[in-house]
Design a protein around this motif. Sequence first.
Motif, short mmCIF file in Angstrom:
data_model
loop_
_atom_site.label_atom_id
_atom_site.label_comp_id
_atom_site.label_asym_id
_atom_site.label_seq_id
_atom_site.Cartn_x
_atom_site.Cartn_y
_atom_site.Cartn_z
N PRO A 233 -5.26 15.13 26.07
CA PRO A 233 -3.84 15.01 25.82
C PRO A 233 -3.33 13.61 26.15
CG PRO A 233 -4.17 16.14 27.88
CD PRO A 233 -5.54 15.89 27.29
N ILE A 234 -2.30 13.21 25.45
CA ILE A 234 -1.61 11.95 25.74
C ILE A 234 -0.13 12.29 25.92
CG2 ILE A 234 -0.78 9.79 24.76
CD1 ILE A 234 -3.43 9.21 23.68
N VAL A 235 0.44 11.76 26.98
CA VAL A 235 1.86 11.93 27.27
C VAL A 235 2.51 10.57 27.08
CG1 VAL A 235 3.54 12.66 29.00
CG2 VAL A 235 1.26 13.71 28.97
N GLN A 236 3.47 10.51 26.15
CA GLN A 236 4.12 9.24 25.84
C GLN A 236 5.60 9.28 26.16
OE1 GLN A 236 3.24 8.79 21.65
NE2 GLN A 236 1.28 7.77 22.06
N LEU A 237 6.11 8.15 26.60
CA LEU A 237 7.54 7.97 26.83
C LEU A 237 8.08 7.13 25.69
CD1 LEU A 237 9.93 8.17 29.03
CD2 LEU A 237 9.35 5.80 29.46
N TRP A 238 9.07 7.68 24.97
CA TRP A 238 9.71 6.98 23.85
C TRP A 238 11.16 6.68 24.21
CZ3 TRP A 238 7.63 5.89 18.87
CH2 TRP A 238 6.30 6.28 18.71
N LYS A 239 11.56 5.43 24.00
CA LYS A 239 12.95 5.03 24.24
C LYS A 239 13.28 3.90 23.28
CE LYS A 239 16.29 3.93 27.72
NZ LYS A 239 16.59 3.78 29.11
N ASP A 240 14.51 3.90 22.79
CA ASP A 240 14.98 2.89 21.84
C ASP A 240 14.11 2.85 20.58
OD1 ASP A 240 17.02 2.14 23.61
OD2 ASP A 240 15.70 0.71 24.63
N GLY A 241 13.61 4.01 20.17
CA GLY A 241 12.82 4.11 18.94
C GLY A 241 11.40 3.60 19.06
N LYS A 242 10.98 3.23 20.27
CA LYS A 242 9.64 2.68 20.47
C LYS A 242 8.92 3.41 21.60
CE LYS A 242 11.55 -1.81 19.64
NZ LYS A 242 12.05 -2.90 20.39
N LYS A 243 7.62 3.38 21.51
CA LYS A 243 6.79 3.92 22.60
C LYS A 243 6.84 2.92 23.75
CE LYS A 243 2.39 3.79 22.01
NZ LYS A 243 1.00 4.01 21.62
N GLN A 244 7.29 3.38 24.92
CA GLN A 244 7.43 2.51 26.08
C GLN A 244 6.25 2.61 27.05
OE1 GLN A 244 9.96 0.34 26.35
NE2 GLN A 244 10.84 1.08 24.44
N GLY A 245 5.56 3.74 27.00
CA GLY A 245 4.44 3.92 27.90
C GLY A 245 3.69 5.20 27.57
N GLU A 246 2.47 5.30 28.08
CA GLU A 246 1.71 6.52 27.85
C GLU A 246 0.73 6.75 28.98
OE1 GLU A 246 -0.27 6.12 24.08
OE2 GLU A 246 -1.93 5.01 24.93
N VAL A 247 0.39 8.02 29.15
CA VAL A 247 -0.60 8.44 30.13
C VAL A 247 -1.63 9.29 29.39
CG1 VAL A 247 -1.01 9.85 32.19
CG2 VAL A 247 1.05 8.44 32.04
N ILE A 248 -2.89 8.91 29.51
CA ILE A 248 -3.96 9.70 28.90
C ILE A 248 -4.38 10.74 29.92
CG2 ILE A 248 -6.29 9.66 27.93
CD1 ILE A 248 -5.70 6.77 27.06
N ILE B 137 10.02 12.48 26.29
CA ILE B 137 8.59 12.56 26.56
C ILE B 137 7.97 13.36 25.42
CG2 ILE B 137 6.84 13.54 28.10
CD1 ILE B 137 8.22 11.15 29.33
N VAL B 138 6.91 12.80 24.83
CA VAL B 138 6.20 13.49 23.75
C VAL B 138 4.76 13.69 24.21
CG1 VAL B 138 5.50 13.43 21.34
CG2 VAL B 138 7.68 12.39 22.02
N VAL B 139 4.34 14.95 24.22
CA VAL B 139 2.99 15.31 24.63
C VAL B 139 2.19 15.62 23.37
CG1 VAL B 139 1.60 16.86 26.03
CG2 VAL B 139 3.93 16.32 26.74
N TRP B 140 1.12 14.88 23.16
CA TRP B 140 0.24 15.07 22.00
C TRP B 140 -0.95 15.90 22.47
CZ3 TRP B 140 1.82 12.98 17.36
CH2 TRP B 140 2.91 12.10 17.44
N MET B 141 -1.15 17.05 21.83
CA MET B 141 -2.20 17.97 22.25
C MET B 141 -2.77 18.71 21.05
SD MET B 141 0.38 20.74 24.11
CE MET B 141 -0.08 20.12 25.65
N ALA B 142 -3.77 19.53 21.32
CA ALA B 142 -4.36 20.37 20.28
C ALA B 142 -4.64 21.74 20.88
CB ALA B 142 -5.66 19.76 19.76
N SER B 143 -4.59 22.75 20.04
CA SER B 143 -4.78 24.13 20.51
C SER B 143 -6.20 24.37 21.02
CB SER B 143 -4.43 25.12 19.42
OG SER B 143 -5.21 24.87 18.28
#
Length: 193
Positions: free
Chosen positions: A159-174, A106-112
């Motif tokens: 923020p965006i929360v992304q699920l990465w599997k097999d080297g690809k983005k599989q899903g995301e939640v804004i 899980i990769v969470v993209w955010m800013a301070s």
Amino acid sequence: MSEALRIHLSARPLRSSIPGDFSRELSNTLTFSFRLPFSSVSSSLIYSHKFDAIGGKFSVLNALTQEGSLQELDDSPESIQLQPICSESHFDRVIAEAQQLEEAVIVVWMASWCRKCIYLKPKLEKLAAEYYPRLRFYCVDVNRVSHKLVARAGVTKMPIVQLWKDGKKQGEVIGGHKEYLVINEVREMIENE
């Protein structure tokens, strides 16, 4: 004449016995004094455990049963800090390692400066503890990595929360709405992986 279970708690820090290091707290001792219903006998239990004075958990309170004994304690963490990703090469290493281990991340993209990101982060850290060690959670501060990486991941809002599997983005939640709704959507995304 029903008498409720009364518990008296006291905590005292234990100090280090290393000379010159008297201020270092090694652990705390919790003492439970309780009186059972319809009993005039008072009992005490002593539980000694190292814990962080700020973030420590007191799950021992939940382990005290009505019989006055301690059950086995659960040592699983209550929350796990999101591991920061600092560069594009670091991101590539994390994704490649997960792919090699056939795991998802899980990769969470955010800013301070993002208020919703700040409010969501502790909830995601608790969610990370639920899925530990099966799933690893990372965070990326978009202001500290190259714009190329942000564009490559398709991040347009935060923020965006992304699920990465097999080297690809599989899903995301804004994460632009209430935290509990975002957490439910992330949990659903993980379960449907």
